[in-house]
Write an enzyme that holds these catalytic residues in place. Structure first.
Site, PDB file in Angstrom:
ATOM      1  N   THR A 114      31.572 109.662 -76.577  1.00 12.10           N
ATOM      2  CA  THR A 114      30.948 109.143 -77.848  1.00 12.10           C
ATOM      3  C   THR A 114      30.115 108.002 -77.442  1.00 12.10           C
ATOM      4  O   THR A 114      29.082 107.950 -78.177  1.00 12.10           O
ATOM      5  CB  THR A 114      32.267 108.543 -78.874  1.00 12.10           C
ATOM      6  N   CYS A 115      30.285 107.011 -76.578  1.00 11.71           N
ATOM      7  CA  CYS A 115      29.562 106.047 -76.420  1.00 11.71           C
ATOM      8  C   CYS A 115      28.212 106.495 -75.975  1.00 11.71           C
ATOM      9  O   CYS A 115      27.310 105.979 -76.246  1.00 11.71           O
ATOM     10  CB  CYS A 115      30.086 105.081 -75.244  1.00 11.71           C
ATOM     11  N   SER A 116      28.112 107.494 -75.052  1.00  6.47           N
ATOM     12  CA  SER A 116      26.784 108.040 -74.507  1.00  6.47           C
ATOM     13  C   SER A 116      26.009 108.847 -75.762  1.00  6.47           C
ATOM     14  O   SER A 116      24.873 108.838 -75.575  1.00  6.47           O
ATOM     15  CB  SER A 116      26.871 108.761 -73.243  1.00  6.47           C
TER      16      SER A 116
ATOM     17  N   THR B 125      30.899 107.407 -71.127  1.00  2.72           N
ATOM     18  CA  THR B 125      31.976 108.383 -72.046  1.00  2.72           C
ATOM     19  C   THR B 125      31.330 109.039 -73.077  1.00  2.72           C
ATOM     20  O   THR B 125      30.356 108.604 -73.553  1.00  2.72           O
ATOM     21  CB  THR B 125      33.116 107.166 -72.318  1.00  2.72           C
TER      22      THR B 125
END
Length: 168
Positions: A55-57, A53
């Site tokens: 923000t996560c990546s 996703t």
């Protein structure tokens, strides 16, 4: 009710995709018990709503990869990334992000451990099912010493820099 500082983390099973076979782990998904993994260790754990996703990546995982050595210098034995995804997805995401063993990519495939922590996030209305809230925590010998739970889709307090600063 979610877990709080001072609480012992519940035991649970987390899956990890192992790239290279060892005497104790076969290639592919392997299951580990949280109680065994945390015993006598200091763990920096962060959880994300989902692998791959935005923000996560782009921010969350890369921050922990980049600050790996500084976190370890402050006494952290292992860094865990936990998501309600399967071990195959977590393994692929780790390869895509160039983690190379600096962060353990741990899958809570059915969200059971996340639910036990009281940190689930219901994204069913968006077609994503029940996931994990975004958070970071410091676990020392199975006990929560720091806990930073994000509110409403934010990414302000669960980053690697904040947790590093909390280590003193």
């Amino acid at each position: 009710m979610s877990i709080q500082v001072g609480d012992r983390v519940p035991d649970g099973t987390l899956g990890e995709f192992i790239e290279t076979a060892t005497e104790t782990c076969a290639i592919g998904p392997n299951n580990f018990q949280v109680a065994d993994l945390t015993k006598g260790k200091t763990i920096a754990v962060f959880a994300v709503p989902g692998a791959f996703t935005p923000t996560c990546s782009a921010k969350h995982l890369p921050g922990y990869v980049e600050l790996n050595e500084q976190l370890k210098a402050k006494g952290v034995d292992e860094i865990w990334c936990v998501a309600v995804n399967d071990p195959f997805v977590m393994g692929a995401w780790g390869r895509d992000q160039g983690v190379n063993g600096r962060v353990r990519m741990l899958a809570d495939g059915s969200g059971t451990w996340t639910r036990q922590l009281g940190l689930e996030l219901d994204l069913t209305a968006k077609g994503l099912g029940v996931r994990s809230q975004r958070y970071s925590a410091l676990i020392v010998d199975g006990v929560v010493k720091q806990l930073n739970v994000e509110q409403g889709g934010q990414f302000e307090i669960s980053d690697a820099q904040t947790l590093l600063g909390q280590l003193g």
